[in-house]
Design a protein around this motif. Structure first.
Motif, PDB file in Angstrom:
ATOM      1  N   GLN A   1      82.357 -26.313  96.588  1.00  0.00           N
ATOM      2  CA  GLN A   1      82.316 -27.329  95.533  1.00  0.00           C
ATOM      3  C   GLN A   1      83.017 -26.821  94.273  1.00  0.00           C
ATOM      4  O   GLN A   1      83.623 -27.600  93.533  1.00  0.00           O
ATOM      5  CB  GLN A   1      80.866 -27.736  95.203  1.00  0.00           C
ATOM      6  CG  GLN A   1      80.234 -28.707  96.206  1.00  0.00           C
ATOM      7  CD  GLN A   1      80.733 -30.151  96.072  1.00  0.00           C
ATOM      8  OE1 GLN A   1      81.465 -30.496  95.148  1.00  0.00           O
ATOM      9  NE2 GLN A   1      80.345 -30.996  97.014  1.00  0.00           N
TER      10      GLN A   1
ATOM     11  N   PRO B   1      76.080 -25.913  93.374  1.00  0.00           N
ATOM     12  CA  PRO B   1      74.740 -26.452  93.630  1.00  0.00           C
ATOM     13  C   PRO B   1      73.641 -25.391  93.664  1.00  0.00           C
ATOM     14  O   PRO B   1      72.463 -25.730  93.680  1.00  0.00           O
ATOM     15  CB  PRO B   1      74.885 -27.117  95.001  1.00  0.00           C
ATOM     16  CG  PRO B   1      75.973 -26.380  95.680  1.00  0.00           C
ATOM     17  CD  PRO B   1      76.909 -25.907  94.593  1.00  0.00           C
TER      18      PRO B   1
ATOM     19  N   CYS C   1      80.171 -23.385 100.044  1.00  0.00           N
ATOM     20  CA  CYS C   1      80.424 -24.828 100.196  1.00  0.00           C
ATOM     21  C   CYS C   1      81.747 -25.277  99.578  1.00  0.00           C
ATOM     22  O   CYS C   1      82.224 -26.369  99.850  1.00  0.00           O
ATOM     23  CB  CYS C   1      79.275 -25.649  99.619  1.00  0.00           C
ATOM     24  SG  CYS C   1      79.232 -25.735  97.810  1.00  0.00           S
TER      25      CYS C   1
ATOM     26  N   THR D   1      76.669 -20.282  99.034  1.00  0.00           N
ATOM     27  CA  THR D   1      76.591 -20.757 100.427  1.00  0.00           C
ATOM     28  C   THR D   1      77.973 -21.016 101.020  1.00  0.00           C
ATOM     29  O   THR D   1      78.085 -21.420 102.177  1.00  0.00           O
ATOM     30  CB  THR D   1      75.800 -22.069 100.517  1.00  0.00           C
ATOM     31  OG1 THR D   1      76.503 -23.081  99.777  1.00  0.00           O
ATOM     32  CG2 THR D   1      74.386 -21.929  99.963  1.00  0.00           C
TER      33      THR D   1
END
Lengths: 166, 615
Positions: free
Chosen positions: A24, A134, A22, A20
């Protein structure tokens, strides 16, 4: 007891379709390696192909015959026998950047703050990026079977017509 | 720790950039982001200042958690006196710009004065300079971002900029970062444009540190697990985005339609999340390409969409055939239900233009809706609109006005006034569906009573992001209340307002609050920041921020009389759906709300309240 037998090695496996964007993974990588949340110093990068709506994480694949390791004139890059990772020794690295030229994939880079090069070292066998992802776009799996999930997906689509007629 | 402890002050009149220490006493009392920047702004400007004068200031601000691994911790806000409202403005944005600013070592950037010519701010860690922005002036957000990266030969720079609409004084212009994330409401981009500041470009490589890494990793991991397991943040938002609400809100009869004349839209299904997922007959592809996340977000509600290539809006223009930021619920509602348009490709196109030229799709769509009512009642004609048949449901009128407004041209320049000024100009102030000059978002307060009080008392004008009681009244979070009842809503609104101020000020996305309470936030802050950050302290900080914003508005000239709704919502009953026959019962909620706030009957914080909060 060390039996001399090599442990089963694992590889980072990336499935861009699940990413996505993100970051992280970059955040986690930088904390482990730099002691701060600093994506600019991450060894893994996520590329956002905005106009195509695609996100692609990219990092070192730990080549068996690593170009970076072969090119290093001071033998600062060695194999971690436990993980198979090609690891840079900061004590030996002179910052000549020849490895950054040799690597066909661009995944080893110079860090101007330290005067050394940066690359993924698989965090000693427990990569932070995979743990932080995630969506399971980055996983750490059996090095011999990185294609297993994709095989399984295709296998499930195989229509065995003979059985249907039996 | 967590805070960078430094702010950058940019004097646009003198052309100087100076570093200052962050006031850490204030940080303990106002936390960061929305709260702390509001403290700085209210200390430094005259509340009566004209929002577009050089004496207004504009602050870009991160929170203490911004740039850390906490989920959604990439946010920043733009705080100023709003061009649309004349009230305190704080517009929050995601994307990646907030992290870059924090990683460059700045909690805040305060812009003051006005540059004599167009400029942009370029920041590389602790080096900051104002550079000539002439080559970017007159170009879109998209071109500005791309060309700044090219000019500096650095694709890793993050940019926040204004489009042509912000230069031309469209009252609801945004600041847009990372192509399609926006500090969207109240005209913060208009203020930026009035200062001749085109863009802020940042590259940050210094890193963000927290107080206790071990405790912080545990607290943030717990928080992420809660988000992943929650039905809204773990499934609904990633799959359908905020657009998951379109059919839900239409069903409960709270989807404002055709300038709030109706509360249900017959075309809701055509502009919904489900429609965005549907494969088109023409090319077998769907409007939605993928979902995308902002920095550090483990929810990933963002929509990335693509318009059908043969659609009239893009068929001759390949630059709009590519994927970009797609429809979120509020934008889909404003561009669609508010105007009666049900063409998903046309709405996606209008949304692209909003991002490209930097203006708020909520205020834009709602103002087009108001203009359509003016047109249908004969208050304006094709003479004023430049030939546009501005009837409800006219798709081409919507997309044409989107392009005109983006450039501040034609009748688009009048749409750019916002609905309040536009409707006053043509003699029908009652047709503006707004509070304190700002247009309503996508929830009709006749069908969701608490939202009436939310809108009436919101410090930045009508807004859903100051107390999202929809969560309780419709979704049952944290517990279900009756959307048609007014009882108990005063307390509900106050609780949501105070908690939201704390979420915002931490640097987190308010969407986490579908799953998190302050019980989840407190351990993350407490392990990251100096001081003790309990739930009680966060609630007190939230209440302090709310009252500080209120005091600014009162000093700016607003009174309790402005805590009101348009007569349409108080007198004209909903015609269909579960709320049929209902008006909003604001009068039943407001006195109790003032009482719970510790305000006088006129809506002024009492001396006791001011003293209790240490204001």
């Amino acid at each position: 007891m060390n039996t001399g037998k090599r442990l089963m090695q694992k590889s980072l496996h990336i499935d861009p379709g699940k990413c996505t964007g993100c970051l992280q993974c970059e955040i986690a990588c930088s904390l482990d390696n730099e002691g701060a949340f600093n994506p600019a110093k991450s060894r893994i990068k996520v590329f956002d192909f905005h106009v195509e709506g695609r996100f692609v994480p990219y990092t070192c694949t730990q080549c068996a015959e690593a170009w970076c390791m072969k090119a290093c004139p001071v033998d600062a890059i060695s194999v971690d026998t436990l993980t198979g990772a090609k690891v840079v020794s900061d004590a030996l690295c002179v910052g000549c950047k020849v490895c950054t030229i040799a690597c066909p994939f661009g995944t080893i880079n110079y860090n101007q703050t330290t005067g050394k090069v940066l690359k993924c070292d698989l965090c000693g066998g427990d990569p932070e990026c995979a743990k932080a992802c995630p969506t399971s776009a980055i996983t750490f799996i059996d090095a011999d079977w990185t294609g297993l999930e994709r095989m399984r997906d295709w296998a499930s689509k195989t229509d065995s017509g003979t059985r249907a007629e039996a | 720790m967590a805070w960078a402890r430094k702010l950058l002050r940019v004097d646009l009149t003198k052309g100087t950039c100076t570093s200052e220490r962050l006031n850490m006493d204030w940080a303990q009392r106002y936390l960061g982001q929305r709260g702390l920047a509001t403290k700085y702004l209210t200390e430094e400007i005259d509340p009566k200042v004209d929002p577009l004068s050089p004496d207004n200031k504009l602050i870009m601000t991160t929170g203490p958690l911004t740039g850390t691994c906490a989920s959604t911790a990439g946010r920043y806000s733009v705080v100023t006196k709003g061009a649309l409202t004349g009230a305190i403005a704080c517009s929050n944005s995601g994307g990646f710009f907030g992290n870059e600013m924090k990683n460059a070592g700045w909690d805040m950037i305060i812009f003051e004065g006005k540059s004599a010519k167009p400029v942009y701010l370029f920041v590389q860690d602790d080096k900051a300079e104002l550079l000539d922005g002439g080559e970017f002036w007159g170009t879109s957000v998209w071109d500005t971002e791309e060309n700044i990266k090219k000019k500096h030969q650095d694709p890793m720079i993050r940019v926040a900029s204004i489009g042509v609409s912000g230069e031309k004084g469209v009252k609801f212009a945004c600041v847009v970062n990372d192509m399609h994330r926006a500090a969207g409401r109240s005209g913060v981009g208009t203020v930026m444009g009035s200062k001749n500041l085109k863009a802020v470009a940042i590259r940050g490589t210094l890193g963000v540190k927290v107080k206790d890494v071990g405790a912080f990793m545990t607290a943030t991991a717990n928080g992420k697990a809660v988000l992943a397991e929650n039905a809204v943040t773990g499934q609904g938002l990633p799959t359908y985005g905020t657009q998951v609400l379109m059919n839900v809100i239409n069903e409960v009869g709270a989807l404002p339609t055709r300038n709030h004349r109706d509360v249900q839209f017959e075309g809701a299904g055509e502009i919904s999340a489900e429609k965005m997922h549907e494969k088109r007959a023409s090319d077998g592809k769907s409007n939605l390409i993928t979902n995308g996340a902002c920095f550090g977000c483990t929810i990933a509600c963002g929509r990335i969409s693509q318009i059908e290539r043969t659609h009239y809006t893009v068929v001759d223009r390949p630059q709009y055939q590519k994927a970009s930021g797609g429809l979120e619920y509020e934008a889909a509602w404003a561009l669609g239900a508010a105007t009666g348009v049900d063409d998903i490709d046309a709405l996606t196109f209008a949304n692209f233009i909003c991002n490209e030229q930097g203006y708020d799709p909520i205020s834009f769509g709602a103002t087009v809706g108001a203009a359509m009512e003016l047109f249908e009642t004969g208050a304006i004609t094709t003479k004023e609109t430049g030939g546009i048949e501005l009837k409800f449901g006219n798709t081409k009128a919507l997309t044409e006005l989107a392009e005109q407004t983006g450039l501040g041209e034609g009748f688009g320049a009048e749409i750019g006034l916002g609905s309040k000024r536009l409707c006053e100009k043509y003699g029908h102030p009652e047709m503006s569906m707004s509070v304190k000059g700002q247009e309503f978002p996508a929830y009709d307060s006749r069908g969701i009573q608490g939202m009436g009080l939310t809108y009436a008392t919101s410090n930045r004008g009508a807004c859903h992001l100051r107390s999202y009681t929809v969560a309780s009244e419709i979704l049952g979070i944290p517990e279900k209340t009756d959307p048609l009842a007014t009882e108990g809503k005063a307390g509900l609104v106050k609780a949501f307002q105070d908690a939201t101020a704390a979420f915002d000020s931490a640097g987190l996305c308010i969407f986490t609050s579908f799953a998190w309470t302050l019980e989840d936030v407190a351990p993350q802050l407490d392990s990251a920041c100096e001081g003790d950050w309990s739930v009680e302290k966060l609630l007190e900080v939230g209440e302090r921020i709310w009252n500080l914003e209120r005091q600014f508005n009162l000093a700016a000239g607003f009174t309790g009389k402005d805590d009101n709704l348009p007569a349409r919502l108080l007198k004209d009953a909903a015609k269909t759906g579960p709320a049929e026959g209902k008006v909003n019962g604001l009068g039943e909620m407001l006195p109790e709300y003032y009482q719970l706030r510790g305000w006088t009957a006129e809506g002024v914080p009492s001396n006791q309240t001011v003293e209790r909060l240490g204001l």
